[in-house]
Design an enzyme around this catalytic site. Structure first.
Site: not given
Ligand code: DGY
Length: 324
Positions: A158, A180, A239, A268, A287-288
């Site tokens: 994407g 997909r 994720r 997390e 998760h930065i």
């Molecule tokens: C989001 O914006 O979904 C990112 O994972 C945030 O850190």
């Protein structure tokens, strides 16, 4: 004209100053600026009055929360991912939901590229080596691998995946992708479509940038890792739930793949004694990916704009479509 100043907005955590200023000036804002989570009782009292909800982090916006917030018109999630929100339940109640696409693309693509580099060149491990006084003891760190000439397989091409492409091409990598649907602009991007299996079997680096959905949850399971090259590096910035964490652990431990560099993980936060952290061939960042000053401010501004538009009954600048 709607008098927004009389409308209540609750925030589930501390707002960035830019969002605080916008919402405090234009609405009746209830926010928890001392940091951390709002105490549950306090938050429930706010929800009972709230017409807008500024959602930070991964609070679960489900039937149970919505039942406590009968006046809600709009929810602004201050991230691009909104897998914490039950969109169908919001739609059924006529609540508009906004997120923050677009503004974080470069920041997240930079971190993805950084993790690709780290997985090839042991940047984090190299620093640990030096920090623990082992400079000169080359045993244990080993050699890295070149990016040039290698295949990067992107799963979920994407906006973010597309922004990684030129970064990878600058390192002379070839890029294949799996989506997909095949993209019409493949030639322009300089990428080639591959089936999921072909991508797993041929890629030297596998980068995951899919949205979390029922279709993608757990898609990286032991079967997927078995199909990858033993020299493959696995990078995840989407994720944690897209990956079966223990299957990843076993694949790294058993040498089914060479390395993983991940910014997201299930669970997390990752507990300090988690088995993943006992492995020598993984880098985990907390998760930065979107955490730069400029990007967090842009996300906060967009989330605040989503709230104001929703309170005024207007389309949100970044509205989640029910079918998304
Ligand atoms: C989001 O914006 O979904 C990112 O994972 C945030 O850190």
């Amino acid at each position: 004209m709607t008098n927004l100043k009389k409308m209540t907005v609750a925030a589930s955590g501390k707002l960035r100053q830019v969002a605080y200023d916008i919402l405090n000036e234009n609405t009746k804002l209830l926010s928890w600026q001392q940091g951390g989570r709002v105490p549950a009782e306090q938050f429930d009292a706010w929800l009972a009055e709230a017409e807008g909800l500024y959602s930070i982090g991964n609070i679960k916006v489900d039937e149970a929360l919505l039942a406590k917030a009968p006046k809600l018109k709009v929810i602004a999630q201050a991230s691009v991912g909104y897998d914490n929100i039950d969109i169908a339940a919001c739609t059924a109640r006529g609540i508009a939901v906004g997120n923050t696409p677009g503004v974080l693309v470069d920041a997240v693509a930079d971190l993805a590229y950084g993790l690709i580099l780290d997985s090839a060149r042991s940047i984090a491990r190299g620093w640990q080596h030096v920090e623990s006084g082992k400079w000169g003891e080359h045993k244990g760190l080993g050699f890295g691998v070149d990016l040039a000439g290698k295949i990067l397989g992107i799963v979920g091409l994407g906006d973010i995946g597309s922004a990684v492409v030129p970064r990878a091409q600058a390192s002379k990598m070839q890029v294949v992708y799996h989506n997909r649907h095949q993209r019409a602009d493949e030639a322009e991007l300089g990428v080639r479509y591959a089936s999921f299996d072909e991508l797993l079997q041929t890629s030297d680096f596998v980068l995951v940038t899919v949205n979390l959905s029922p279709a993608t949850a757990g898609m990286f399971n032991s079967e997927a890792f078995t199909k990858m090259k033993p020299t493959a590096r696995f990078v995840n910035i989407s994720r944690g739930q897209v990956v079966d964490t223990m299957a990843l652990h076993d694949a790294l431990r058993d040498g089914q793949i060479a390395y993983a560099a991940i910014d997201v993980v299930e669970p997390e936060p990752l507990p300090g004694d988690h088995p993943l952290l006992t492995l020598p061939n993984i880098t985990v960042t907390p998760h930065i990916a979107a955490s730069t000053v400029e990007t967090r401010d842009a996300m906060a501004k967009l989330a605040a704009a989503n709230i104001l538009a929703g309170l005024a009954g207007e389309p949100l600048p970044a509205q989640v479509k029910p079918k998304d």
